[in-house]
Motif scaffolding. Structure first.
Motif, PDB file in Angstrom:
ATOM      1  N   VAL A 167      -5.454  -4.734 -27.826  1.00 23.09           N
ATOM      2  CA  VAL A 167      -4.136  -4.150 -28.932  1.00 23.09           C
ATOM      3  C   VAL A 167      -4.511  -4.597 -30.178  1.00 23.09           C
ATOM      4  O   VAL A 167      -4.526  -6.258 -29.398  1.00 23.09           O
ATOM      5  CB  VAL A 167      -3.278  -3.533 -27.851  1.00 23.09           C
ATOM      6  N   ARG A 168      -3.869  -4.775 -30.935  1.00 25.00           N
ATOM      7  CA  ARG A 168      -3.828  -5.887 -31.851  1.00 25.00           C
ATOM      8  C   ARG A 168      -1.776  -6.004 -31.703  1.00 25.00           C
ATOM      9  O   ARG A 168      -0.809  -5.524 -31.321  1.00 25.00           O
ATOM     10  CB  ARG A 168      -3.463  -5.393 -32.800  1.00 25.00           C
ATOM     11  N   PRO A 169      -1.608  -7.291 -31.778  1.00 27.43           N
ATOM     12  CA  PRO A 169      -0.368  -8.177 -31.701  1.00 27.43           C
ATOM     13  C   PRO A 169       1.093  -7.303 -32.245  1.00 27.43           C
ATOM     14  O   PRO A 169       0.586  -7.286 -33.289  1.00 27.43           O
ATOM     15  CB  PRO A 169      -0.416  -9.209 -31.640  1.00 27.43           C
ATOM     16  N   ALA A 180      10.609  -0.919 -27.692  1.00 27.77           N
ATOM     17  CA  ALA A 180       9.928  -1.257 -29.271  1.00 27.77           C
ATOM     18  C   ALA A 180       8.170  -1.481 -28.024  1.00 27.77           C
ATOM     19  O   ALA A 180       7.420  -1.315 -28.809  1.00 27.77           O
ATOM     20  CB  ALA A 180      10.516  -2.007 -29.850  1.00 27.77           C
ATOM     21  N   ALA A 181       8.550  -2.788 -27.003  1.00 27.00           N
ATOM     22  CA  ALA A 181       7.201  -3.456 -27.572  1.00 27.00           C
ATOM     23  C   ALA A 181       6.472  -2.038 -26.750  1.00 27.00           C
ATOM     24  O   ALA A 181       5.301  -2.101 -26.297  1.00 27.00           O
ATOM     25  CB  ALA A 181       7.083  -4.398 -26.634  1.00 27.00           C
ATOM     26  N   GLU A 182       7.144  -1.208 -25.789  1.00 21.78           N
ATOM     27  CA  GLU A 182       5.631  -0.717 -24.580  1.00 21.78           C
ATOM     28  C   GLU A 182       5.688   0.694 -26.168  1.00 21.78           C
ATOM     29  O   GLU A 182       4.311   1.053 -25.313  1.00 21.78           O
ATOM     30  CB  GLU A 182       7.181   0.145 -23.577  1.00 21.78           C
ATOM     31  N   GLN A 183       6.642   0.868 -26.714  1.00 23.61           N
ATOM     32  CA  GLN A 183       6.010   2.280 -27.656  1.00 23.61           C
ATOM     33  C   GLN A 183       4.763   1.902 -28.064  1.00 23.61           C
ATOM     34  O   GLN A 183       3.521   2.134 -28.943  1.00 23.61           O
ATOM     35  CB  GLN A 183       7.439   2.613 -28.243  1.00 23.61           C
ATOM     36  N   HIS A 184       4.603   0.385 -29.335  1.00 19.16           N
ATOM     37  CA  HIS A 184       4.134   0.224 -29.702  1.00 19.16           C
ATOM     38  C   HIS A 184       2.698  -0.127 -28.850  1.00 19.16           C
ATOM     39  O   HIS A 184       1.371   0.561 -29.289  1.00 19.16           O
ATOM     40  CB  HIS A 184       4.035  -1.611 -30.401  1.00 19.16           C
ATOM     41  N   LEU A 185       2.283  -0.742 -27.903  1.00 18.51           N
ATOM     42  CA  LEU A 185       1.178  -0.185 -26.796  1.00 18.51           C
ATOM     43  C   LEU A 185       0.720   0.463 -26.227  1.00 18.51           C
ATOM     44  O   LEU A 185      -0.612   0.918 -26.018  1.00 18.51           O
ATOM     45  CB  LEU A 185       1.512  -1.187 -25.051  1.00 18.51           C
ATOM     46  N   GLN A 186       1.648   1.944 -25.744  1.00 19.38           N
ATOM     47  CA  GLN A 186       1.369   3.076 -25.940  1.00 19.38           C
ATOM     48  C   GLN A 186       0.406   3.151 -27.666  1.00 19.38           C
ATOM     49  O   GLN A 186      -0.606   4.496 -27.364  1.00 19.38           O
ATOM     50  CB  GLN A 186       2.459   3.696 -25.846  1.00 19.38           C
ATOM     51  N   SER A 187       1.106   3.288 -28.600  1.00 18.73           N
ATOM     52  CA  SER A 187       0.226   4.007 -29.617  1.00 18.73           C
ATOM     53  C   SER A 187      -0.824   3.512 -30.129  1.00 18.73           C
ATOM     54  O   SER A 187      -1.981   3.952 -30.829  1.00 18.73           O
ATOM     55  CB  SER A 187       1.826   4.436 -30.820  1.00 18.73           C
ATOM     56  N   ALA A 188      -0.523   1.970 -30.148  1.00 18.69           N
ATOM     57  CA  ALA A 188      -1.293   1.173 -30.778  1.00 18.69           C
ATOM     58  C   ALA A 188      -2.330   0.555 -29.679  1.00 18.69           C
ATOM     59  O   ALA A 188      -3.955   0.000 -29.901  1.00 18.69           O
ATOM     60  CB  ALA A 188      -1.466  -0.843 -31.500  1.00 18.69           C
ATOM     61  N   GLY A 189      -2.116   0.401 -28.365  1.00 17.33           N
ATOM     62  CA  GLY A 189      -3.437   0.239 -27.506  1.00 17.33           C
ATOM     63  C   GLY A 189      -4.839   0.796 -26.940  1.00 17.33           C
ATOM     64  O   GLY A 189      -4.545   2.492 -26.832  1.00 17.33           O
ATOM     65  N   GLU A 190      -5.666   0.730 -27.017  1.00 17.22           N
ATOM     66  CA  GLU A 190      -6.941   1.813 -26.847  1.00 17.22           C
ATOM     67  C   GLU A 190      -8.062   1.507 -25.694  1.00 17.22           C
ATOM     68  O   GLU A 190      -7.948   0.495 -25.618  1.00 17.22           O
ATOM     69  CB  GLU A 190      -7.270   1.909 -28.447  1.00 17.22           C
TER      70      GLU A 190
END
Length: 362
Positions: A167-169, A180-190
């Motif tokens: 995941v990118r920071p 918001a942080a969870e949303q980022h991890l859900q969409s950007a984490g791979e």
């Protein structure tokens, strides 16, 4: 992370900058040095935590990075424990590179976790955060990679599967609150496979298919060369057509090369350099009897040490590839494809030419 966006409250729980009161009333402290923190929630700059009297150290920012890593691991725990969670399909590219061909094929298979993952507490960037088993019969190691962090080193045990959550920071705005942080991890984490052993033999099967395709291409090329040579020979009645005892024509007009004992007239030679003192010539043998070597259904090939026999040459090639004829100084090949496969995988240099003297110095 140039600033502290995460901190610990009095109970040791992780808190985001947007979840606490402004200023010294935030009730948070530094996860590294334990000093009280102030919540900077102004209009001009990104919201962040700061040490009272600006006494933070580089180690404090590193501790905040570890807090973020812990948050990512907690997210991954929740994701893998959710109903309907599946690992991505494993894919591996298989290639075959030869002097005439460059082939590729993708081997892929499904691998899923059996039972529960065992989560560790090692905070090192290169240590697995979890371990488990896969239904393909191998051990699984799970890693977390944040932003530009160096990838985990190659596994010492090729029999262990490796899976990374990358995941990118996020930007500073994603650090204001947990949602918001969870949303980022859900969409950007791979989730990305780094390695899986070939327990099902699918990579090996793909490699074998490429070898067969490569052999067909090489054989077709040889056939075209032979057909062209035959056509040229037919157009020139003076050229010799048949060779061997009892034939009315002879091949005496074609050049003979001492480094390739028994070679058929006017053939192409393939050179393989395997090591500083080991090199080989692959070529077609002259047929015995009144038969045209170019149109014969069954052709015989040899492997000769180049430019001359070296010490131990008769034991250098496995019997599955060829049998040593020490009297003639060559290996009589069991199969053309087996020899090409064996040599190509080990060769440092490969060349083809009508004159084997062209390989001198390679």
């Amino acid at each position: 992370m140039g600033k502290l966006f995460l901190a610990l409250d009095a109970a040791g729980a992780m808190r985001f900058i947007g979840e606490v009161e402004r200023g010294a009333d935030c009730g948070c402290h530094c996860p590294e040095c334990g000093s009280p923190l102030v919540a900077r929630q102004g209009m001009a700059n990104d919201w962040h935590f700061a040490h009272d009297s600006a006494q933070e150290r580089p180690e404090c920012k590193a501790a905040a990075q570890r807090l973020l890593r812990r948050f990512v691991i907690d997210h991954l725990k929740s994701r893998t424990a959710s109903a309907g969670f599946d690992l991505p399909v494993y894919r591996q590219e298989v290639t075959l590179v030869r002097s005439l061909v460059h082939l590729r094929e993708e081997a892929q298979w499904d691998a899923q976790i059996v039972g529960e993952l065992r989560w560790g507490d090692d905070e090192s960037d290169h240590a697995p955060v979890a371990r488990g088993r896969l239904d393909t019969g191998v051990e699984l190691q799970v890693f977390v990679s944040l932003g530009e962090a160096a990838p985990a080193p190659e596994p010492l045990d090729a029999g262990v599967a490796r899976l990374a959550f990358r995941v990118r920071p996020p930007t500073a705005s994603f650090f204001r609150d947990r949602a918001a942080a969870e949303q980022h991890l859900q969409s950007a984490g791979e989730l990305v496979w780094e390695h899986h052993p070939d327990t099902l033999g699918l990579v090996r099967e793909a490699q074998e298919r490429l070898e067969v395709r490569g052999y067909r291409i090489y054989s077709n090329w040889l056939s075209m060369v032979d057909a062209k040579r035959t056509s040229e020979a037919d157009a020139a009645p003076a050229a010799a057509l048949f060779y061997g005892p009892g034939s009315t024509d002879s091949a005496d007009g074609w050049p003979r090369h001492a480094c390739a004992p028994g070679h058929a007239p006017n053939v192409n030679f393939t050179f393989y350099r395997l090591g500083p003192q080991e090199a080989w010539l692959l070529y077609m043998l002259e047929r015995a009897g009144p038969s045209d070597w170019r149109t014969a259904q069954q052709k015989f090939y040899a492997l000769a040490p180049y430019p001359s026999p070296f010490e131990g040459w008769a034991q250098a090639i496995p019997r599955t590839v060829g049998l040593a004829d020490e009297a003639l100084g060559i290996f009589r090949l069991v199969g053309f494809l087996d020899a090409v496969t064996y040599l190509s995988r080990r060769a440092r240099v490969t060349r083809s030419h009508r004159d084997p003297m062209a390989f001198g110095g390679l």
